[in-house]
Design an enzyme around this catalytic site. Structure first.
Site, PDB file in Angstrom:
ATOM      1  N   GLY A  46      37.072  42.926  14.568  1.00 43.55           N
ATOM      2  CA  GLY A  46      37.315  43.318  15.944  1.00 43.55           C
ATOM      3  C   GLY A  46      36.202  42.840  16.845  1.00 43.55           C
ATOM      4  O   GLY A  46      35.080  42.573  16.382  1.00 43.55           O
ATOM      5  N   GLN A  51      30.840  42.882  24.182  1.00 42.79           N
ATOM      6  CA  GLN A  51      30.072  42.143  23.173  1.00 42.79           C
ATOM      7  C   GLN A  51      29.933  40.661  23.501  1.00 42.79           C
ATOM      8  O   GLN A  51      29.110  39.971  22.908  1.00 42.79           O
ATOM      9  CB  GLN A  51      30.735  42.287  21.792  1.00 42.79           C
ATOM     10  CG  GLN A  51      30.649  43.677  21.220  1.00 42.79           C
ATOM     11  CD  GLN A  51      31.270  43.729  19.842  1.00 42.79           C
ATOM     12  OE1 GLN A  51      32.472  43.851  19.709  1.00 42.79           O
ATOM     13  NE2 GLN A  51      30.457  43.614  18.803  1.00 42.79           N
ATOM     14  N   CYS A  93      28.818  45.866  12.516  1.00 46.98           N
ATOM     15  CA  CYS A  93      29.129  45.483  13.896  1.00 46.98           C
ATOM     16  C   CYS A  93      28.524  44.110  14.167  1.00 46.98           C
ATOM     17  O   CYS A  93      27.370  43.868  13.808  1.00 46.98           O
ATOM     18  CB  CYS A  93      28.543  46.511  14.865  1.00 46.98           C
ATOM     19  SG  CYS A  93      28.864  46.118  16.589  1.00 46.98           S
ATOM     20  N   LEU A  94      29.284  43.239  14.794  1.00 45.68           N
ATOM     21  CA  LEU A  94      28.790  41.885  15.080  1.00 45.68           C
ATOM     22  C   LEU A  94      27.580  41.915  16.016  1.00 45.68           C
ATOM     23  O   LEU A  94      26.803  40.979  16.046  1.00 45.68           O
ATOM     24  CB  LEU A  94      29.904  41.026  15.696  1.00 45.68           C
ATOM     25  CG  LEU A  94      31.097  40.736  14.771  1.00 45.68           C
ATOM     26  CD1 LEU A  94      32.187  40.002  15.545  1.00 45.68           C
ATOM     27  CD2 LEU A  94      30.676  39.933  13.554  1.00 45.68           C
ATOM     28  N   HIS A 135      36.176  52.099  16.692  1.00 48.22           N
ATOM     29  CA  HIS A 135      34.943  51.326  16.827  1.00 48.22           C
ATOM     30  C   HIS A 135      34.977  50.477  18.111  1.00 48.22           C
ATOM     31  O   HIS A 135      34.007  50.461  18.873  1.00 48.22           O
ATOM     32  CB  HIS A 135      34.771  50.441  15.586  1.00 48.22           C
ATOM     33  CG  HIS A 135      33.526  49.599  15.577  1.00 48.22           C
ATOM     34  ND1 HIS A 135      32.494  49.804  14.681  1.00 48.22           N
ATOM     35  CD2 HIS A 135      33.137  48.559  16.363  1.00 48.22           C
ATOM     36  CE1 HIS A 135      31.530  48.914  14.925  1.00 48.22           C
ATOM     37  NE2 HIS A 135      31.900  48.148  15.942  1.00 48.22           N
ATOM     38  N   GLU A 136      36.117  49.805  18.346  1.00 44.45           N
ATOM     39  CA  GLU A 136      36.203  48.929  19.526  1.00 44.45           C
ATOM     40  C   GLU A 136      36.283  49.739  20.817  1.00 44.45           C
ATOM     41  O   GLU A 136      35.684  49.369  21.824  1.00 44.45           O
ATOM     42  CB  GLU A 136      37.397  47.971  19.412  1.00 44.45           C
ATOM     43  CG  GLU A 136      37.356  47.026  18.217  1.00 44.45           C
ATOM     44  CD  GLU A 136      36.012  46.334  17.998  1.00 44.45           C
ATOM     45  OE1 GLU A 136      35.323  46.017  18.991  1.00 44.45           O
ATOM     46  OE2 GLU A 136      35.642  46.133  16.827  1.00 44.45           O
ATOM     47  N   HIS A 139      32.943  50.715  21.877  1.00 45.08           N
ATOM     48  CA  HIS A 139      32.228  49.635  22.581  1.00 45.08           C
ATOM     49  C   HIS A 139      32.522  49.668  24.078  1.00 45.08           C
ATOM     50  O   HIS A 139      31.651  49.385  24.896  1.00 45.08           O
ATOM     51  CB  HIS A 139      32.649  48.268  22.031  1.00 45.08           C
ATOM     52  CG  HIS A 139      31.851  47.803  20.849  1.00 45.08           C
ATOM     53  ND1 HIS A 139      30.484  47.653  20.874  1.00 45.08           N
ATOM     54  CD2 HIS A 139      32.231  47.438  19.592  1.00 45.08           C
ATOM     55  CE1 HIS A 139      30.060  47.215  19.694  1.00 45.08           C
ATOM     56  NE2 HIS A 139      31.097  47.090  18.894  1.00 45.08           N
TER      57      HIS A 139
END
Ligand code: NI
Length: 168
Positions: A46, A51, A93-94, A135-136, A139
């Site tokens: 995701g 991000q 997480c990226l 999670h997204e 963000h």
């Protein structure tokens, strides 16, 4: 399409609450295509717009694996309308490379959102999809997985992360 630069902790945009998408124009379509390409290139399951430096309520998700194909999701202005149960999963997480932590979330949920054309969609998720959606959406509210762990673990993370920034 282009692979975008992924913002990393502790960049400020990751802590900011993103604003609603109001226009489904060509610019938005390009951003979505680039986010999809960036997510696959990373690779990640995701990616949320903050991000890649855009403070808009938009995320892309693909939880597919080699053996299990799942449709690519584009969610715009998502709202969690139902939650059920609890699940704990080791998340990464990226924006926080080389770090994972166990995070507790709802096991099942329903999300109301818009698709990339601005049409209303409803997504029922459980398991990994439920986790990825939460999670997204986090963000989009300026919340990172390290905000979802215990204070002791968070302090430990910050110390270790600072050290790794100094030595790099
Ligand atoms: Ni993330």
């Amino acid at each position: 399409m282009a692979v975008l630069e992924i913002k990393k902790y502790p960049e400020k945009i990751l802590k900011k609450k993103a604003s609603d998408v109001t226009s489904f124009d060509k610019e938005l379509q390009t951003l979505i295509d680039n986010m999809i390409e960036t997510m696959y290139a990373a690779p990640g399951v995701g990616l949320a717009a903050p991000q890649v430096g855009v403070s808009k309520r938009l995320a892309v998700i693909d939880i597919s694996t080699k053996d299990y194909k799942f449709p690519l999701l584009v969610i715009v202005n998502p709202v969690i309308s139902k939650k059920e149960g609890t699940v704990e999963f080791e998340e990464g997480c990226l924006s926080i490379p080389e770090y994972t932590a166990m995070v507790k979330r709802s096991e099942k949920l329903v999300v109301s959102a818009l698709d990339r054309e601005g049409r209303h969609i409803e997504i029922e998720g459980e398991g990994l999809l439920s986790i990825a959606l939460q999670h997204e959406i986090d963000h989009l509210n300026g919340i990172l997985l390290i905000d979802r762990i215990s204070q002791i673990k968070r302090e430990f993370f910050k110390k270790r992360y600072k050290k790794s920034l100094v030595t790099k």
